[in-house]
Design an enzyme around this catalytic site. Sequence first.
Site, PDB file in Angstrom:
ATOM      1  N   ILE A  62       0.812  -1.217   0.000  1.00 34.11           N
ATOM      2  CA  ILE A  62       0.000   0.000   0.000  1.00 34.11           C
ATOM      3  C   ILE A  62       0.843   1.263   0.000  1.00 34.11           C
ATOM      4  O   ILE A  62       0.356   2.340  -0.350  1.00 34.11           O
ATOM      5  CB  ILE A  62      -0.993   0.025   1.176  1.00 34.11           C
ATOM      6  N   TYR A 190       0.925   6.754  16.565  1.00 27.27           N
ATOM      7  CA  TYR A 190      -0.073   5.739  16.207  1.00 27.27           C
ATOM      8  C   TYR A 190      -1.487   6.260  16.482  1.00 27.27           C
ATOM      9  O   TYR A 190      -2.396   6.073  15.668  1.00 27.27           O
ATOM     10  CB  TYR A 190       0.190   4.461  17.005  1.00 27.27           C
ATOM     11  N   VAL A 192      -2.518   9.393  16.440  1.00 29.01           N
ATOM     12  CA  VAL A 192      -2.881  10.389  15.424  1.00 29.01           C
ATOM     13  C   VAL A 192      -3.165   9.719  14.084  1.00 29.01           C
ATOM     14  O   VAL A 192      -4.102  10.088  13.368  1.00 29.01           O
ATOM     15  CB  VAL A 192      -1.775  11.455  15.297  1.00 29.01           C
ATOM     16  N   LYS A 194      -4.396   6.752  13.531  1.00 23.65           N
ATOM     17  CA  LYS A 194      -5.684   6.055  13.554  1.00 23.65           C
ATOM     18  C   LYS A 194      -6.853   7.026  13.713  1.00 23.65           C
ATOM     19  O   LYS A 194      -7.945   6.784  13.186  1.00 23.65           O
ATOM     20  CB  LYS A 194      -5.693   4.998  14.660  1.00 23.65           C
ATOM     21  N   VAL A 223      -5.595  -7.330  20.384  1.00 28.73           N
ATOM     22  CA  VAL A 223      -5.402  -8.665  19.829  1.00 28.73           C
ATOM     23  C   VAL A 223      -3.942  -9.106  19.952  1.00 28.73           C
ATOM     24  O   VAL A 223      -3.018  -8.293  19.837  1.00 28.73           O
ATOM     25  CB  VAL A 223      -5.856  -8.695  18.351  1.00 28.73           C
TER      26      VAL A 223
END
Length: 280
Positions: A62, A190, A192, A194, A223
């Site tokens: 990506i 992380y 910011v 998300k 998880v």
Amino acid sequence: MASKVAVVTGGNKGIGFAIVRGLCKRFEGDVYLTSRDEERGKKAVSELNKEGLSPLYHQLDISDKESVEVFRDFIKEKYGGIDVLVNNAGIAFKDDAKESLAVQAAETLRVNYFSVLTTCEVLFPILRNGARVVNVSSFLGHLSHIKSESLRNRLNDPKLTIPELSELMNQFIEDVKQGIHSDKWANSSYVVSKVGLTALTKIQQRQLNDRDIKVNAVHPGYVDTDLTSHKGTLSIDEGAVAPLFLALDAPDSVRGQYVWCDKRIVDWDGPSPIIVKNHF
């Protein structure tokens, strides 16, 4: 008529792998496990083959626009469009990472926000009407984690555009370089990235309403994966429950939402959701 097709980015391990597994069991069409590393991706396909499942594989990085364009052209030629797109690929630096905060901010936002944005810009034109898009966010993608009220208001502005959102994400990177981010944004890149992804989800939904395309963000739970350094309390299959719900089962009325790991719709701009211990 071409078969329906579902695509999962970052599908060679963790939650992405479990989402592919779940789709293979229930989705009525072809399921593509994609990954940046071809060898790891094909190994993951082989593991699912041993379970009697039959995902297909295609390389997809990506963070490389050309890779995304090659994949788009392949899917367009073979299927004509995409029915389910799960944007799962992402990164997180460890607490003991040696890279500077500035480097971590730039790289985290490059992958988790800007690369997902580019992937969507390339693939959205071939989404079929009625398609479903699932953006894998996080508990840390809740707006309450941004400290500045004015920033929260801007991120939640119903008139916010993608260029304006991207400008805000770049401003965060610049603020980190200057050491002035923690009082306004958050201590974590992380977070910011998300929050940015969840804000992007809402803008994308507004843009796609006329095509009956559902775009939602999801917090999959805390998880047990490489990303959480295997501290998570949920199995990868438990982490796939809410993403699979949005991909396959959610009512058509669920669109532009921020969905919790137990499939609840949560107010993104409200108070922080009730925190189940270690669920982020």
